[in-house]
Design an enzyme around this catalytic site. Structure first.
Site: not given
Length: 223
Positions: A50-52, A54
């Protein structure tokens, strides 16, 4: 604080907080991965990311065999993922975003075609017929459904059918409904897009065996 949603001998499911990096990067900032052995009591194995900024459901394998099995399932698109996002504007009630993506400048990604050639046809956003596609583009498809509308913004349910980097963020920005709090895509300085965090949350993951894991939104999620 990281919430453990589920754990057995093979799999851990976490609710990742927003603005926490999963893996170490060049900045040397604290990251979740370094804390997982103590948190889970086992060596972790990466399955997806997951993106930072998110938040939400994150799968962690606890042995090599489980890692390989889940990685193959992701590759074969046998694992279903659902996200929630607050976006600017009033998109149609439902639709499919079928726009190829490619890597852009400075770690950003973009649609592999001119913005002015994006059209909404038959409930799908596509590049207009005859558009010259960028040869570096990769097919990328996301489903979207509006759940709530409030004060010029909309809460949408998203299902990425492919797994490109920043896929949902790019797709929504390029069709004109960027995610609130997104500092990379859309118009980050516009008042309508301001929020304390990226309003993108990994809400639910469904495994091939039917097991489903849901992560609640945190207190910094918009009402």
């Amino acid at each position: 604080m990281v919430e453990i949603l589920y754990q057995d001998d093979e799999l851990a499911v976490l609710n990742k907080p927003a603005d926490v990096s999963l893996l170490a990067d060049r900045s040397g900032a604290d990251n979740l991965w370094d804390h997982l052995p103590d948190l889970l009591g086992r060596k972790p194995y990466a399955v997806h990311r997951l993106d930072k900024p998110t938040s939400g459901v994150l799968l962690i394998a606890l042995d090599r065999q489980t890692q390989q099995t889940l990685t193959r399932a992701f590759t074969a698109r046998q694992i279903r993922k659902f996200y929630l996002a607050w976006v600017t504007g009033q998109p149609p009630d439902a639709g499919v975003i079928d726009l190829p993506l490619r890597k852009g400048r400075k770690s950003r990604y973009r649609v592999a075609g001119p913005r002015e050639q994006i059209t909404l046809a038959g409930g799908s956003w596509v590049l207009a017929s005859g558009t010259t596609m960028d040869p570096e583009g990769h097919p990328s498809t996301s489903r979207m459904r509006v759940l709530q509308r409030k004060s010029g913004r909309s809460l949408v349910l998203l299902q990425p059918l492919t797994g490109r980097t920043h896929q949902l963020r790019v797709h929504l920005a390029w069709i004109g409904y960027p995610i609130l709090g997104d500092q990379l895509y859309g118009a980050p300085l516009a008042p309508a897009q301001q929020a304390d965090r990226l309003q993108l949350h990994s809400h639910r993951i469904v495994l091939p065996d039917g097991r489903s894991f849901v992560a609640r939104q945190t207190t910094d999620w918009l009402p």
